[in-house]
Scaffold this active site. Structure first.
Site, PDB file in Angstrom:
ATOM      1  N   MET A  28     -14.361  60.452 -41.349  1.00 18.29           N
ATOM      2  CA  MET A  28     -14.262  61.694 -42.115  1.00 18.29           C
ATOM      3  C   MET A  28     -15.595  62.449 -42.065  1.00 18.29           C
ATOM      4  O   MET A  28     -15.839  63.348 -42.868  1.00 18.29           O
ATOM      5  CB  MET A  28     -13.850  61.394 -43.561  1.00 18.29           C
ATOM      6  CG  MET A  28     -12.481  60.707 -43.636  1.00 18.29           C
ATOM      7  SD  MET A  28     -11.568  61.057 -45.149  1.00 18.29           S
ATOM      8  CE  MET A  28     -12.699  60.418 -46.373  1.00 18.29           C
TER       9      MET A  28
ATOM     10  N   HIS B 128     -21.303  54.384 -39.535  1.00 17.98           N
ATOM     11  CA  HIS B 128     -20.518  55.024 -38.472  1.00 17.98           C
ATOM     12  C   HIS B 128     -21.211  54.865 -37.114  1.00 17.98           C
ATOM     13  O   HIS B 128     -20.570  54.616 -36.091  1.00 17.98           O
ATOM     14  CB  HIS B 128     -20.358  56.523 -38.746  1.00 17.98           C
ATOM     15  CG  HIS B 128     -19.684  56.859 -40.039  1.00 17.98           C
ATOM     16  ND1 HIS B 128     -20.359  57.390 -41.118  1.00 17.98           N
ATOM     17  CD2 HIS B 128     -18.393  56.750 -40.421  1.00 17.98           C
ATOM     18  CE1 HIS B 128     -19.512  57.603 -42.104  1.00 17.98           C
ATOM     19  NE2 HIS B 128     -18.307  57.220 -41.714  1.00 17.98           N
TER      20      HIS B 128
ATOM     21  N   LEU C 158     -15.794  47.259 -42.023  1.00 15.31           N
ATOM     22  CA  LEU C 158     -15.216  46.318 -42.983  1.00 15.31           C
ATOM     23  C   LEU C 158     -15.497  46.691 -44.442  1.00 15.31           C
ATOM     24  O   LEU C 158     -14.974  46.038 -45.345  1.00 15.31           O
ATOM     25  CB  LEU C 158     -15.686  44.894 -42.689  1.00 15.31           C
ATOM     26  CG  LEU C 158     -14.846  44.172 -41.625  1.00 15.31           C
ATOM     27  CD1 LEU C 158     -15.572  42.947 -41.094  1.00 15.31           C
ATOM     28  CD2 LEU C 158     -13.485  43.784 -42.187  1.00 15.31           C
TER      29      LEU C 158
ATOM     30  N   LEU D  14     -22.536  48.062 -42.975  1.00 13.96           N
ATOM     31  CA  LEU D  14     -23.994  48.254 -42.924  1.00 13.96           C
ATOM     32  C   LEU D  14     -24.527  48.577 -44.305  1.00 13.96           C
ATOM     33  O   LEU D  14     -23.837  49.210 -45.116  1.00 13.96           O
ATOM     34  CB  LEU D  14     -24.376  49.345 -41.915  1.00 13.96           C
ATOM     35  CG  LEU D  14     -24.909  48.709 -40.622  1.00 13.96           C
ATOM     36  CD1 LEU D  14     -23.773  48.053 -39.863  1.00 13.96           C
ATOM     37  CD2 LEU D  14     -25.665  49.695 -39.774  1.00 13.96           C
TER      38      LEU D  14
ATOM     39  N   ARG E  10     -20.391  58.751 -49.657  1.00 16.32           N
ATOM     40  CA  ARG E  10     -20.363  59.143 -51.065  1.00 16.32           C
ATOM     41  C   ARG E  10     -21.653  58.783 -51.802  1.00 16.32           C
ATOM     42  O   ARG E  10     -21.854  59.224 -52.936  1.00 16.32           O
ATOM     43  CB  ARG E  10     -19.155  58.521 -51.778  1.00 16.32           C
ATOM     44  CG  ARG E  10     -17.821  59.141 -51.347  1.00 16.32           C
ATOM     45  CD  ARG E  10     -16.650  58.609 -52.156  1.00 16.32           C
ATOM     46  NE  ARG E  10     -15.426  59.358 -51.895  1.00 16.32           N
ATOM     47  CZ  ARG E  10     -14.416  58.941 -51.113  1.00 16.32           C
ATOM     48  NH1 ARG E  10     -14.492  57.775 -50.510  1.00 16.32           N
ATOM     49  NH2 ARG E  10     -13.352  59.690 -50.931  1.00 16.32           N
TER      50      ARG E  10
END
Lengths: 287, 287
Positions: free
Chosen positions: B31, B38, B149, B177, B188
């Protein structure tokens, strides 16, 4: 023509074909007990696709409790003869265990299109259809898939699913094939007694009457069409109407008199004894 | 690195790649507002796949009413810098209209795995996830897809969907991570005030405590684990627990003392003000 039973085997053969050929893969999913209607889908696929894949799988997921899953007619030997004659290259015949090795927890559902017609009489049916077609599409990964318009609501549901989920597959709707006297071809016709078979003619006759009526009446209501069909079906003492509806197609939404959409469907489901038959007429209407 | 906005354009480029190369296509759906988590997925994809495709799409379907869809953080420029540095080849950034040109009527739902944890606190969330991931998988048609995960329940749901619907895609789960002090990386985290950021450390600390506890206690109940986590989180005055649960993984089923499965997950969701953070520990347990 090759017959394969495992998903892995089918995938290998299709990948092999794609590696060697720059032609499309056409897919005809069926529940077997093939008739001329299925054969016409295979013939159509043969003209459009490089590799023609037929699947034969009676999918338990789309049968409700008390429906005819157990007694659904099967005749593998004849199916394979018809498939070969019609030009199928690959026939996929998985067992139920191959398709559902563990209890399935994932459901593909299409709302809006499934609340009426067969969706209303057979709750869960179109979830079962959308889910198994989604599985088969992922297994075969065809370029085109061929479906008969006798199951017009099924086509509307699958086209919606393909559009919504961005499946890269062209859905090719094919005309309903009929017996010489007009009865729509169906694997379930074999259930009919001689008397039922004769009386089942009212279904296609009633749709013919609708066609004539619309041609001579530029303005009509859905109620008039439903009434026309229902009253003709009622002349057959062995017929019990499940539903008769006139809706827009492929939206499957009701229409008002004078405001009908460009294409409408008059669809029916009628029981003769335990045998439930469906038929429909899709017609372009002048505005 | 190429950036594309339309589905048709993306498909053309991926087909072109496949025509020319016999290598796999790896896919990292996100997103956006990329962080090192990421980036680690992209790096992993870079080592395994010939073509690395990143998608950036804030999917309205997986946000509930009152959730943070509108204010979800976005920073395209930085995202593209990070993506390029991590080795992405193709970035797919569709608009909401491109993904949902008409109201979507098709839903992919996974039952069983979605009744607990985030599924219980965010009704409809996983239907939105399964549906958009299904769309993205059909658009990209990758060989491998990489997921973090931190969203362990999401991975369980997607793996179930892939298995049930016969998607020919390998799901590659990648480790969470963390910041230097242990906080799980999340887009967030940017919402947190300085005070909230400090107190949010209790999340990873509480999971560390569970790890130590399990190592020194061969027999334990899920209640003990939940109690341990909850009481530590409660030391942070700004924290409001949404859930803390200890379940089997990936089944997400409760277990009895002495009968725990080989792999368990301790998962939590905690609010700091309006910001809802999740974290989890998946641990192999000796029997």
């Amino acid at each position: 023509m090759q017959v394969v039973h495992s998903i892995a085997d089918l995938r290998t053969r299709i990948k092999e074909y794609r590696r060697k050929h720059d032609q499309s893969v056409g897919f005809v999913p069926t529940m077997g007990y093939l008739h001329e209607g299925h054969v016409s889908l295979l013939r159509k696929a043969r003209t459009q696709s490089g590799l023609v894949v037929l699947s034969i799988f009676v999918n338990p997921l789309q049968f409700g409790p008390g429906e005819d899953f157990e007694r659904y007619p099967r005749n593998t030997e004849k199916d394979l003869q018809l498939a070969e004659a019609a030009g199928a290259d690959l026939v996929f015949m998985p067992t139920v265990d191959e398709m559902y090795p563990t209890p399935i927890r994932t459901t593909v559902s299409v709302t809006g299109l499934t609340s009426r017609l067969c969706g209303a009489s057979r709750p869960g049916h179109f979830d079962g259809v959308a889910t198994v077609v989604s599985k088969l599409f992922h297994i075969v990964q065809p370029d085109q898939a061929f479906f008969g318009l006798k199951d017009a609501q099924q086509i509307a549901v699958i086209e919606q699913m393909v559009q919504d989920l961005n499946l890269d597959i062209e859905i090719v709707p094919c005309p309903t094939l009929r017996e010489a006297d007009g009865l729509a071809m169906s694997s379930r016709n074999v259930y009919l007694s001689e008397q039922e078979r004769k009386q089942a003619l009212v279904l296609s006759q009633s749709l013919e009457k609708v066609k004539e009526f619309i041609q001579s009446h530029p303005s009509f209501s859905s109620e008039e069409l439903v009434q026309l069909v229902s009253s003709h079906i009622s002349t057959a003492p062995l017929a019990t109407i499940d539903y008769v509806e006139a809706l827009g197609y492929p939206t499957l939404e009701p229409f008002e008199i004078g405001h009908h959409p460009a294409s409408i469907i008059v669809a029916l489901a009628v029981k003769f004894g335990k045998t439930r038959l469906i038929d429909n007429l899709i017609i372009q209407v002048r505005k």
